[in-house]
Design a protein around this motif. Structure first.
Motif, PDB file in Angstrom:
ATOM      1  N   LYS A   1       0.863  -1.120  -0.123  1.00  0.00           N
ATOM      2  CA  LYS A   1      -0.073   0.175   0.161  1.00  0.00           C
ATOM      3  C   LYS A   1       0.813   1.178   0.041  1.00  0.00           C
ATOM      4  N   TYR A   2       2.069   1.175   0.530  1.00  0.00           N
ATOM      5  CA  TYR A   2       3.057   2.385   0.836  1.00  0.00           C
ATOM      6  C   TYR A   2       3.936   2.588  -0.059  1.00  0.00           C
ATOM      7  N   VAL A   3       4.445   3.805  -0.345  1.00  0.00           N
ATOM      8  CA  VAL A   3       5.701   4.173  -1.064  1.00  0.00           C
ATOM      9  C   VAL A   3       6.378   5.053  -0.612  1.00  0.00           C
ATOM     10  N   SER A   4       7.421   4.863   0.102  1.00  0.00           N
ATOM     11  CA  SER A   4       8.463   5.694   0.525  1.00  0.00           C
ATOM     12  C   SER A   4       9.821   6.052  -0.269  1.00  0.00           C
ATOM     13  N   LEU A   5       9.845   7.290  -0.111  1.00  0.00           N
ATOM     14  CA  LEU A   5      11.082   7.759  -0.991  1.00  0.00           C
ATOM     15  C   LEU A   5      11.897   8.521  -0.042  1.00  0.00           C
ATOM     16  N   LEU A   6      13.400   8.056  -0.272  1.00  0.00           N
ATOM     17  CA  LEU A   6      14.471   8.525   0.633  1.00  0.00           C
ATOM     18  C   LEU A   6      15.776   8.975  -0.162  1.00  0.00           C
ATOM     19  N   ALA A   7      16.267  10.058   0.048  1.00  0.00           N
ATOM     20  CA  ALA A   7      17.536  10.477  -0.756  1.00  0.00           C
ATOM     21  C   ALA A   7      18.592   9.489  -0.162  1.00  0.00           C
ATOM     22  N   PHE A   8      19.148   9.047  -1.091  1.00  0.00           N
ATOM     23  CA  PHE A   8      20.465   8.117  -0.675  1.00  0.00           C
ATOM     24  C   PHE A   8      21.870   8.902  -1.096  1.00  0.00           C
ATOM     25  N   GLY A   9      22.428   9.334  -0.046  1.00  0.00           N
ATOM     26  CA  GLY A   9      23.655  10.151  -0.141  1.00  0.00           C
ATOM     27  C   GLY A   9      23.213  11.803  -0.562  1.00  0.00           C
ATOM     28  N   GLU A  10      23.538  11.958  -1.585  1.00  0.00           N
ATOM     29  CA  GLU A  10      23.754  13.384  -2.287  1.00  0.00           C
ATOM     30  C   GLU A  10      22.199  13.810  -2.336  1.00  0.00           C
ATOM     31  N   PRO A  11      22.019  15.090  -2.529  1.00  0.00           N
ATOM     32  CA  PRO A  11      20.471  15.493  -2.610  1.00  0.00           C
ATOM     33  C   PRO A  11      19.879  14.974  -4.139  1.00  0.00           C
ATOM     34  N   VAL A  12      18.571  14.723  -3.910  1.00  0.00           N
ATOM     35  CA  VAL A  12      17.874  14.456  -5.109  1.00  0.00           C
ATOM     36  C   VAL A  12      17.188  15.815  -5.441  1.00  0.00           C
ATOM     37  N   THR A  13      17.626  16.216  -6.812  1.00  0.00           N
ATOM     38  CA  THR A  13      17.199  17.485  -7.143  1.00  0.00           C
ATOM     39  C   THR A  13      15.954  17.362  -8.018  1.00  0.00           C
ATOM     40  N   ASN A  14      15.124  18.569  -7.951  1.00  0.00           N
ATOM     41  CA  ASN A  14      14.018  18.599  -9.114  1.00  0.00           C
ATOM     42  C   ASN A  14      13.090  17.564  -8.790  1.00  0.00           C
ATOM     43  N   LEU A  15      12.918  16.819  -7.582  1.00  0.00           N
ATOM     44  CA  LEU A  15      11.939  15.552  -7.449  1.00  0.00           C
ATOM     45  C   LEU A  15      10.580  16.083  -7.800  1.00  0.00           C
ATOM     46  N   THR A  16      10.001  15.426  -8.611  1.00  0.00           N
ATOM     47  CA  THR A  16       8.418  15.719  -8.755  1.00  0.00           C
ATOM     48  C   THR A  16       7.603  14.338  -8.810  1.00  0.00           C
ATOM     49  N   LEU A  17       6.459  14.285  -8.368  1.00  0.00           N
ATOM     50  CA  LEU A  17       5.684  13.140  -7.822  1.00  0.00           C
ATOM     51  C   LEU A  17       4.393  13.493  -8.608  1.00  0.00           C
ATOM     52  N   ARG A  18       4.106  12.535  -9.730  1.00  0.00           N
ATOM     53  CA  ARG A  18       2.542  12.727 -10.196  1.00  0.00           C
ATOM     54  C   ARG A  18       1.952  11.062  -9.750  1.00  0.00           C
ATOM     55  N   GLY A  19       0.569  11.241  -9.544  1.00  0.00           N
ATOM     56  CA  GLY A  19      -0.241  10.223  -9.255  1.00  0.00           C
ATOM     57  C   GLY A  19      -0.363   9.665  -7.742  1.00  0.00           C
ATOM     58  N   PHE A  20       0.420  10.524  -7.131  1.00  0.00           N
ATOM     59  CA  PHE A  20       0.483  10.236  -5.536  1.00  0.00           C
ATOM     60  C   PHE A  20      -0.501  11.208  -4.923  1.00  0.00           C
ATOM     61  N   PHE A  21      -0.894  10.432  -3.425  1.00  0.00           N
ATOM     62  CA  PHE A  21      -1.779  11.190  -2.599  1.00  0.00           C
ATOM     63  C   PHE A  21      -1.219  12.506  -2.161  1.00  0.00           C
ATOM     64  N   TYR A  22       0.276  12.536  -2.111  1.00  0.00           N
ATOM     65  CA  TYR A  22       1.124  13.724  -1.626  1.00  0.00           C
ATOM     66  C   TYR A  22       1.998  13.964  -2.894  1.00  0.00           C
ATOM     67  N   PRO A  23       1.571  15.024  -3.703  1.00  0.00           N
ATOM     68  CA  PRO A  23       2.559  15.190  -4.841  1.00  0.00           C
ATOM     69  C   PRO A  23       3.603  16.113  -4.508  1.00  0.00           C
ATOM     70  N   LEU A  24       4.651  15.992  -5.388  1.00  0.00           N
ATOM     71  CA  LEU A  24       5.904  17.229  -5.009  1.00  0.00           C
ATOM     72  C   LEU A  24       6.134  17.678  -6.625  1.00  0.00           C
ATOM     73  N   ASP A  25       6.634  18.982  -6.635  1.00  0.00           N
ATOM     74  CA  ASP A  25       6.951  19.677  -7.921  1.00  0.00           C
ATOM     75  C   ASP A  25       8.290  20.310  -7.661  1.00  0.00           C
ATOM     76  N   GLY A  26       9.250  19.945  -8.064  1.00  0.00           N
ATOM     77  CA  GLY A  26      10.747  20.420  -8.110  1.00  0.00           C
ATOM     78  C   GLY A  26      11.161  20.461  -6.955  1.00  0.00           C
ATOM     79  N   TYR A  27      11.054  19.432  -6.085  1.00  0.00           N
ATOM     80  CA  TYR A  27      11.595  19.364  -4.593  1.00  0.00           C
ATOM     81  C   TYR A  27      13.249  19.096  -4.600  1.00  0.00           C
ATOM     82  N   THR A  28      13.876  19.585  -3.704  1.00  0.00           N
ATOM     83  CA  THR A  28      15.164  19.059  -3.256  1.00  0.00           C
ATOM     84  C   THR A  28      15.123  18.321  -2.209  1.00  0.00           C
ATOM     85  N   MET A  29      15.429  17.144  -2.162  1.00  0.00           N
ATOM     86  CA  MET A  29      15.302  16.211  -0.980  1.00  0.00           C
ATOM     87  C   MET A  29      16.635  15.796  -0.619  1.00  0.00           C
ATOM     88  N   THR A  30      16.973  15.963   0.627  1.00  0.00           N
ATOM     89  CA  THR A  30      18.368  15.664   1.177  1.00  0.00           C
ATOM     90  C   THR A  30      18.064  14.414   2.095  1.00  0.00           C
TER      91      THR A  30
END
Length: 214
Positions: free
Chosen positions: A153-182
């Motif tokens: 049921k669940y999908v978790s996303l974690l940055a692995f080491g260096e930042p993940v840049t311009n992270l965009t999520l579509r089709g999720f309950f919690y969308p993201l648009d151009g996020y930088t994840m550390t």
């Protein structure tokens, strides 16, 4: 070539047997204590690797009698048994690697196994850690998860080491648009897919994707 690695972590016996039946592999590697599960299941791997500090002598002798190839390493080595198994899978030309028995009570071993996903990623080979409740993968670029094929049921996303840049999520309950994840970010934990497919895009970095079910 599809390769299955059996590690020495906690293995749900019935789940693992069903998984092996439903997902046949061309090559099977037992990493040290992983051979205990295979002996119980009366399954023979293609090769066994490890220092054998956590397996019974009886089990090791059982596989030796079956003429299974055994590669023993000294306990005072720089690589874990799981790392040796992943490197062997890559050297053998694997095009897909799945790991069972990489999770459990030993957090140090589990985190080490998760870090081994980067070995496969650098080689361009898809690699998954799977147990009865989770599928763990590492990505260096965009991916799509179809709702009908997601692992729980669940999908978790974690940055692995260096930042993940311009992270965009579509089709999720919690969308993201151009996020930088550390790597300090928990914003990607416990999301859910709401459309027929979920799309994950980012420009740089590596993203750990964990699909979970209770």
């Amino acid at each position: 070539m599809k390769t299955l690695i059996i590690g020495g972590g906690n293995i749900d016996y019935d789940f693992a047997l069903a998984f092996m039946r439903e997902n046949p592999h061309d090559f099977v590697i037992a990493a040290d204590k992983g051979m205990e599960f295979l002996r119980r299941a009366e399954r023979l791997p293609d090769v066994i690797v490890g220092d054998f500090d956590s397996v019974s002598p009886e089990t090791l002798a059982w596989f030796a009698e079956k003429k299974v190839e055994i590669r023993k390493f000294q306990p005072q080595k720089d690589s874990t048994d799981m790392e040796i198994a992943v490197l062997m899978a890559l050297e053998n030309g694997s095009t897909q690697i799945t790991v069972l028995g990489a999770t459990g009570s030993r957090m140090d071993h589990m985190l080490g196994s998760i870090r081994n996903l980067s070995l496969a990623l650098c080689a361009g080979v898809p690699c998954s850690i799977v147990d009865a409740h989770n599928r763990i993968r590492l990505f260096g670029g965009p991916l799509t998860i179809k709702k009908e094929e997601q692992y729980g049921k669940y999908v978790s996303l974690l940055a692995f080491g260096e930042p993940v840049t311009n992270l965009t999520l579509r089709g999720f309950f919690y969308p993201l648009d151009g996020y930088t994840m550390t790597c300090d970010d928990a914003i990607g934990v416990s999301n859910q897919i709401t459309e027929n497919e979920a799309r994950i895009t980012f420009d740089s970095g590596r993203l750990l994707v964990i699909e979970s079910r209770d």
